[in-house]
Design a protein around this motif. Structure first.
Motif, short mmCIF file in Angstrom:
data_model
loop_
_atom_site.label_atom_id
_atom_site.label_comp_id
_atom_site.label_asym_id
_atom_site.label_seq_id
_atom_site.Cartn_x
_atom_site.Cartn_y
_atom_site.Cartn_z
N ARG A 162 -51.51 4.69 26.70
CA ARG A 162 -50.30 4.73 27.54
C ARG A 162 -50.47 3.87 28.78
N GLU B 165 -47.04 1.71 30.45
CA GLU B 165 -46.17 2.85 30.74
C GLU B 165 -46.37 3.17 32.22
N ALA C 241 -47.66 8.63 32.69
CA ALA C 241 -48.83 8.76 31.83
C ALA C 241 -49.81 9.77 32.41
#
Length: 122
Positions: free
Chosen positions: A36, A41, A46
């Motif tokens: 992630r 992200e 995350a």
């Protein structure tokens, strides 16, 4: 095999299960967290999901550990002192569990989840 030995073995098995759940949960949460972050992200999202996964693993592991303590204390050596020690251990672990749950869900366990607002149809 006598009952005390069976109860001691069951308590140790639950302790082991609790430790395994915490360790595996931490590993899984970490393994899911790394991609992630690499995929750009938002770090805050995350990280929040990572903490939630880790917290859930700790909560479940604590439940197993408390169960193991209860079995060993009540079934193996039910003295006033051991029951008192158990009460303190359960109190501390319960406080930890409540704290983790409030942090994960943002509400007390006895409060209902807010219902989503009904969507208007057009």
């Amino acid at each position: 095999m006598e009952f005390g030995r069976i109860a001691e073995t069951a308590g140790q098995a639950l302790d082991l299960a609790g430790v395994i759940v915490i360790v595996l949960g931490a590993l899984v949460a970490t393994v899911l967290f790394l991609p992630r972050v690499r995929h750009r992200e938002r770090f805050e999202d995350a990280y929040r999901r990572y903490r939630q996964g880790l917290g859930r693993a700790i909560l479940l592991g604590l439940e197993f550990l408390v169960a193991g303590d209860i079995i060993r204390t009540v079934a193996v050596s039910p003295t006033f002192r051991s029951v008192g020690v158990l009460a303190v251990i359960v109190l501390i672990r319960t406080f930890l569990s409540l704290s983790l749950q409030v942090e994960l869900e943002g509400r007390w366990p006895w409060h209902r989840r807010p219902r989503p607002a009904p969507r208007e149809e057009r």
